[in-house]
Scaffold this motif. Structure first.
Motif, PDB file in Angstrom:
ATOM      1  N   VAL A   3       1.006  -0.820   0.254  1.00 24.18           N
ATOM      2  CA  VAL A   3       0.052   0.151  -0.513  1.00 24.18           C
ATOM      3  C   VAL A   3       1.104   0.806   0.294  1.00 24.18           C
ATOM      4  N   ALA A   4       0.515   2.063  -0.944  1.00 25.95           N
ATOM      5  CA  ALA A   4       1.472   3.428  -1.158  1.00 25.95           C
ATOM      6  C   ALA A   4       0.822   4.908  -0.214  1.00 25.95           C
ATOM      7  N   VAL A   5       1.840   4.846   0.803  1.00 23.71           N
ATOM      8  CA  VAL A   5       1.442   6.174   1.519  1.00 23.71           C
ATOM      9  C   VAL A   5       2.006   6.772   1.297  1.00 23.71           C
ATOM     10  N   GLN A   6       1.068   8.380   1.222  1.00 28.21           N
ATOM     11  CA  GLN A   6       1.517   8.913   0.975  1.00 28.21           C
ATOM     12  C   GLN A   6       1.736  10.232   2.337  1.00 28.21           C
ATOM     13  N   GLU A   7       2.673  10.831   2.469  1.00 32.28           N
ATOM     14  CA  GLU A   7       2.456  11.785   3.662  1.00 32.28           C
ATOM     15  C   GLU A   7       1.637  13.791   3.135  1.00 32.28           C
ATOM     16  N   ALA A   8       1.418  14.370   4.256  1.00 32.92           N
ATOM     17  CA  ALA A   8       0.545  15.165   3.761  1.00 32.92           C
ATOM     18  C   ALA A   8       1.413  16.198   3.799  1.00 32.92           C
ATOM     19  N   ARG A   9       1.468  17.296   2.810  1.00 34.77           N
ATOM     20  CA  ARG A   9       2.142  18.070   2.327  1.00 34.77           C
ATOM     21  C   ARG A   9       2.245  19.211   3.534  1.00 34.77           C
ATOM     22  N   THR A  10       3.093  20.074   3.935  1.00 36.90           N
ATOM     23  CA  THR A  10       2.956  21.361   4.189  1.00 36.90           C
ATOM     24  C   THR A  10       3.024  22.585   3.829  1.00 36.90           C
ATOM     25  N   SER A  11       3.356  23.660   4.657  1.00 34.96           N
ATOM     26  CA  SER A  11       3.899  25.262   4.005  1.00 34.96           C
ATOM     27  C   SER A  11       4.676  25.611   4.420  1.00 34.96           C
ATOM     28  N   VAL A  12       5.739  24.283   5.212  1.00 37.83           N
ATOM     29  CA  VAL A  12       6.828  24.397   5.408  1.00 37.83           C
ATOM     30  C   VAL A  12       7.176  23.829   3.452  1.00 37.83           C
ATOM     31  N   ASP A  13       6.711  22.781   3.307  1.00 40.66           N
ATOM     32  CA  ASP A  13       7.665  22.050   2.343  1.00 40.66           C
ATOM     33  C   ASP A  13       6.962  22.760   0.752  1.00 40.66           C
ATOM     34  N   PHE A  14       6.373  23.717   0.680  1.00 44.80           N
ATOM     35  CA  PHE A  14       6.084  23.985  -0.398  1.00 44.80           C
ATOM     36  C   PHE A  14       7.025  25.246  -0.419  1.00 44.80           C
ATOM     37  N   VAL A  15       7.369  26.152   0.915  1.00 42.93           N
ATOM     38  CA  VAL A  15       8.009  27.148   0.598  1.00 42.93           C
ATOM     39  C   VAL A  15       9.219  26.860   0.754  1.00 42.93           C
ATOM     40  N   THR A  16      10.222  25.535   0.930  1.00 40.41           N
ATOM     41  CA  THR A  16      10.980  25.112   1.030  1.00 40.41           C
ATOM     42  C   THR A  16      11.306  24.744  -0.336  1.00 40.41           C
ATOM     43  N   GLU A  17      10.249  23.986  -1.247  1.00 33.21           N
ATOM     44  CA  GLU A  17      10.598  24.011  -2.829  1.00 33.21           C
ATOM     45  C   GLU A  17      11.109  25.324  -3.186  1.00 33.21           C
ATOM     46  N   ASP A 116      -2.977  32.545  -4.445  1.00 35.25           N
ATOM     47  CA  ASP A 116      -3.375  31.382  -4.614  1.00 35.25           C
ATOM     48  C   ASP A 116      -2.798  30.720  -4.507  1.00 35.25           C
ATOM     49  N   ASP A 117      -1.925  29.587  -5.606  1.00 39.06           N
ATOM     50  CA  ASP A 117      -1.974  28.838  -5.495  1.00 39.06           C
ATOM     51  C   ASP A 117       0.409  28.744  -5.378  1.00 39.06           C
ATOM     52  N   ALA A 118       0.253  29.762  -5.234  1.00 42.55           N
ATOM     53  CA  ALA A 118       1.647  30.441  -5.566  1.00 42.55           C
ATOM     54  C   ALA A 118       1.946  30.570  -4.061  1.00 42.55           C
ATOM     55  N   VAL A 119       4.290  30.726  -4.091  1.00 40.95           N
ATOM     56  CA  VAL A 119       4.549  31.015  -2.681  1.00 40.95           C
ATOM     57  C   VAL A 119       5.037  32.144  -3.205  1.00 40.95           C
ATOM     58  N   ARG A 120       4.964  33.068  -2.414  1.00 39.02           N
ATOM     59  CA  ARG A 120       5.209  34.684  -2.821  1.00 39.02           C
ATOM     60  C   ARG A 120       6.164  35.044  -1.578  1.00 39.02           C
ATOM     61  N   PHE A 121       7.331  36.320  -1.928  1.00 42.75           N
ATOM     62  CA  PHE A 121       8.101  36.236  -0.667  1.00 42.75           C
ATOM     63  C   PHE A 121       8.322  37.882  -0.515  1.00 42.75           C
ATOM     64  N   ALA A 122       8.532  38.411   0.279  1.00 40.50           N
ATOM     65  CA  ALA A 122       8.702  39.823   0.275  1.00 40.50           C
ATOM     66  C   ALA A 122      10.541  39.991   0.296  1.00 40.50           C
ATOM     67  N   GLY A 123      10.016  41.340   0.705  1.00 44.06           N
ATOM     68  CA  GLY A 123      11.915  41.511   0.647  1.00 44.06           C
ATOM     69  C   GLY A 123      12.984  40.997   1.873  1.00 44.06           C
ATOM     70  N   PHE A 124      14.235  41.043   1.889  1.00 43.03           N
ATOM     71  CA  PHE A 124      15.112  41.562   3.147  1.00 43.03           C
ATOM     72  C   PHE A 124      14.578  42.143   3.982  1.00 43.03           C
ATOM     73  N   GLU A 125      14.523  41.725   5.587  1.00 46.31           N
ATOM     74  CA  GLU A 125      15.194  42.830   6.341  1.00 46.31           C
ATOM     75  C   GLU A 125      15.471  42.302   7.753  1.00 46.31           C
ATOM     76  N   ARG A 126      16.205  43.547   7.924  1.00 45.44           N
ATOM     77  CA  ARG A 126      17.157  43.261   9.251  1.00 45.44           C
ATOM     78  C   ARG A 126      16.628  43.348  10.609  1.00 45.44           C
ATOM     79  N   PRO A 127      16.885  42.693  11.463  1.00 49.26           N
ATOM     80  CA  PRO A 127      15.974  42.303  12.543  1.00 49.26           C
ATOM     81  C   PRO A 127      16.583  43.361  13.254  1.00 49.26           C
TER      82      PRO A 127
END
Length: 127
Positions: A3-17, A116-127
Motif C-alpha cells: 500500500v502506497a502511503v503519501q504524507e501530507a505536504r505542509t506549508s514548509v514543504d511548499f516554501v522550501t521547494e 492562489d497556488d504560488a508562494v510569494r516572498f517579501a523583501g529581506f529585512e534586518r531584525p
C-alpha cells in the motif's frame, strides 16, 4: 499487497521547494538538509530544515508555526563565524515575532505568503 502511503505536504514543504527553485534558477547548487547536517547547532535547532547554497554562502531556514524563532539566534552567530549568511523565512503573521526574537543577530528575515497556488516572498529585512 503493498500500500502506497503519501504524507501530507505542509506549508514548509511548499516554501522550501520555492526557495530551492529560486536558488537553482540563479545557478546556485542549493541542497536541503537539517541544520545538524551542516553545523553543530543547539539540539532543538538541529532538526530544523535548511536550504544551503554554496555559491552565495547562504543558509535559508523556513520555520513552521510551532518552531521557536529564538532557537536560531545561536545558529546565526555560528554561521557568521564561518562567513555564511542566515536568512530566516517565516509566514507574514510571525514576522514581528521574528524581529523581536532575533534583534541584533547577524541574519536577515523574510516573510512569505500564498497567493492562489504560488508562494510569494517579501523583501529581506534586518531584525
Amino acid at each position: 499487497m503493498a500500500v502506497a502511503v503519501q504524507e501530507a505536504r505542509t506549508s514548509v514543504d511548499f516554501v522550501t521547494e520555492a526557495v530551492l527553485f529560486a536558488h537553482r534558477a540563479h545557478v546556485d547548487d542549493a541542497v536541503e538538509m537539517s541544520l545538524a547536517e551542516f553545523l553543530d547547532s543547539p539540539i532543538d535547532a538541529g532538526a530544523v530544515r535548511a536550504v544551503v547554497a554554496d555559491r552565495t554562502r547562504m543558509v535559508e531556514v523556513v520555520l513552521d508555526v510551532d518552531t521557536d524563532v529564538e532557537l536560531l539566534s545561536e545558529v546565526a552567530w555560528a554561521l557568521d563565524q564561518r562567513a555564511w549568511s542566515l536568512n530566516v523565512i517565516v509566514s507574514l503573521n510571525r514576522l514581528g515575532e521574528a524581529h523581536t526574537a532575533l534583534r541584533g543577530t547577524p541574519c536577515s528575515l523574510q516573510g512569505w505568503w500564498f497567493d492562489d497556488d504560488a508562494v510569494r516572498f517579501a523583501g529581506f529585512e534586518r531584525p
